[in-house]
Scaffold this active site. Structure first.
Site, PDB file in Angstrom:
ATOM      1  CG  ASN A 135     -26.973   5.398 -26.343  1.00  0.00           C
ATOM      2  OD1 ASN A 135     -26.608   5.664 -25.205  1.00  0.00           O
ATOM      3  ND2 ASN A 135     -26.161   4.863 -27.244  1.00  0.00           N
ATOM      4  CB  SER A 137     -25.927   5.157 -21.273  1.00  0.00           C
ATOM      5  OG  SER A 137     -26.532   4.359 -22.282  1.00  0.00           O
ATOM      6  CB  CYS A 138     -22.894   6.717 -25.992  1.00  0.00           C
ATOM      7  SG  CYS A 138     -21.361   6.470 -26.916  1.00  0.00           S
ATOM      8  CB  THR A 203     -19.090   0.894 -22.242  1.00  0.00           C
ATOM      9  OG1 THR A 203     -19.381   2.138 -22.890  1.00  0.00           O
ATOM     10  CG2 THR A 203     -19.338  -0.246 -23.213  1.00  0.00           C
ATOM     11  CB  CYS A 345      -1.772 -30.461  -1.887  1.00  0.00           C
ATOM     12  SG  CYS A 345      -0.661 -29.068  -1.600  1.00  0.00           S
ATOM     13  CB  CYS A 348       1.648 -24.244  -6.014  1.00  0.00           C
ATOM     14  SG  CYS A 348       0.014 -23.826  -5.367  1.00  0.00           S
ATOM     15  CB  CYS A 351      -3.300 -22.027   0.147  1.00  0.00           C
ATOM     16  SG  CYS A 351      -2.153 -23.351   0.625  1.00  0.00           S
ATOM     17  CB  CYS A 379      -9.013 -20.724  10.088  1.00  0.00           C
ATOM     18  SG  CYS A 379     -10.047 -20.812   8.599  1.00  0.00           S
ATOM     19  CB  CYS A 382     -11.663 -14.997   4.721  1.00  0.00           C
ATOM     20  SG  CYS A 382      -9.991 -15.554   4.283  1.00  0.00           S
TER      21      CYS A 382
END
Length: 418
Positions: A135, A137-138, A203, A345, A348, A351, A379, A382
């Site tokens: 270990n 890396s802790c 982590t 659709c 909402c 988009c 457009c 993306c």
């Protein structure tokens, strides 16, 4: 329907019944826990890190992030290595290997000097462990002589890997820290020191959330807190990136990799296999759902293999690597516009808002019908709108448009969007 596929892997010369392991953490820190995990179907366990140093823990020591009532997307852990005496831990390891000889026991260790690493390596061999994990890396050790501070020091990584390898008859694995810009040099240093495998990632140093009462981070320990490790689904993209980089590094060719970070489902495990990991390790998902999740991982991976015509899990390892290329190799001669299914659709407007405020203002909004209208000239393909839409298959890839003056060539397009 029952599906049986060969999930066994040869990991550092050790045959494992499947690629699923507990990572070195609170989920595998005593005899009873590991025995239960073995019986649940896990191929092996990276035992909670053992040191000469015995941790004295704070309380509380966990925190988590979620979104809109969903389960944890990220988990903060301020726990250090084992808080049990060194001799007791190695007795657990010895007894577990004696009682479950067909299961894999990886003894994870951490020292603060070359002499301590050597001493621990000898005890690993005496206890009958199949493999040793160092270990390096802790991120939350109370001593700078241990943990992730070591993992960013190439000289120490090589020195300590050599101290363990020279005093071990079993293969050694280096567990690397993500708290570093580029991992390959540290991994190469470990291999130079005699390590045969690499585990990644540990982590990520983090502050998850703030406590407004005490004006500190969470969790609160006597009015203060500390930076410590972040895990769970949120770190999976980081883990995949590091494993893919390691697997693509010429100097690490042939080095067995073990992937860690955000593995909750068979899909997550498969992702790590595809970028070059031979085994995967799990902690945070077990803390939420228990050891039983390995059943779903085994079943899901077998069904995927059946559907795609794979007979052995080995056939999946590294399969995606040739298709992950440097940014300069991406084809930029075309754009794929989107199309809207007006029947699906729900009006909402997400988009429209996302495109106007966060992209290229390529969607107009019909206030009366509450429906989006694509401005094809603006457009750029993306696909932000596709990603924010809450309705499945309401926004999908549409027409492929070649940029002006670009030569048309054969293009491979994604066909399935789940």
């Amino acid at each position: 329907m029952t599906v049986k596929k060969d999930l066994s892997v040869n990991y550092l010369g050790v045959k494992c019944e499947n690629p699923f392991f507990l990572s070195s953490s609170p989920v595998g820190g005593c005899y009873d826990m590991v025995a239960k995990a073995y019986e649940a179907g896990w191929a092996g366990v990276f035992f909670k890190t053992v040191g000469i140093f015995v941790a004295d823990e704070c309380s509380p020591r966990f925190d988590q992030n979620n979104k809109a009532g969903e389960p944890w997307i990220g988990f903060k852990n301020m726990e250090q290595i084992s808080d049990k005496p060194t001799e007791q831990n190695f007795e657990y390891i010895r007894k577990l290997k004696e009682d479950y000889p067909e299961k894999i026991m990886v003894a994870t260790i951490m020292g603060s000097s070359a002499e301590e690493w050597k001493e621990l390596a000898i005890m690993c061999n005496q206890a009958g462990a199949d493999l040793i994990e160092c270990n390096f890396s802790c991120p939350q050790m109370t001593s700078h002589a241990m943990g992730s501070d070591v993992g960013t020091n190439l000289a120490l990584v090589e020195e300590y890997a050599r101290a363990v390898s020279k005093n071990s008859k079993i293969p050694v694995i280096a567990k690397m820290t993500p708290n570093i810009t580029v991992m390959e040099p540290a991994a190469i240093a470990a291999i130079k020191g005699g390590a045969k495998g690499v585990s990644a990632i540990n982590t990520v140093k983090s502050i998850t959330s703030m406590d407004y009462e005490n004006l500190t981070a969470m969790p609160v320990v006597n009015g203060v807190s500390s930076i410590s490790g972040y895990s769970g689904a949120a770190v999976k993209p980081i883990g995949l990136r590091f494993i893919a980089n390691l697997a693509s590094c010429p100097e690490l060719k042939g080095v067995d990799l073990s992937g860690i970070g955000g593995v909750e489902t068979w899909n997550d495990a498969l992702d790590y296999l595809l970028v070059g990991a031979k085994t995967v390790q799990v902690t945070t998902a077990i803390m939420q759902y228990g050891y039983r999740i390995v059943d779903d991982m085994i079943s899901g991976l077998q069904f995927f293999m059946e559907e795609r015509g794979f007979n052995k899990v080995d056939e999946l390892i590294g399969l995606a690597l040739p298709n992950i290329v440097p940014a300069e190799e991406l084809n930029r001669d075309y754009k794929i516009q989107v199309k809207f299914d007006q029947k699906k659709c729900v009006g909402c407007g997400r988009c429209y808002v996302s495109c106007y405020d966060g992209a290229h203002q390529a969607i107009e909004w019909d206030d009366k019908k509450r429906r989006p209208i694509l401005d094809e000239e603006r457009c750029v393909g993306c696909h932000l709108c596709l990603n924010v839409c809450p309705v499945k298959d309401c926004i999908t890839p549409g027409e492929l448009v070649w940029k002006k003056g670009r030569k048309k060539t054969g293009i491979t397009l994604k066909q399935q969007y789940d």
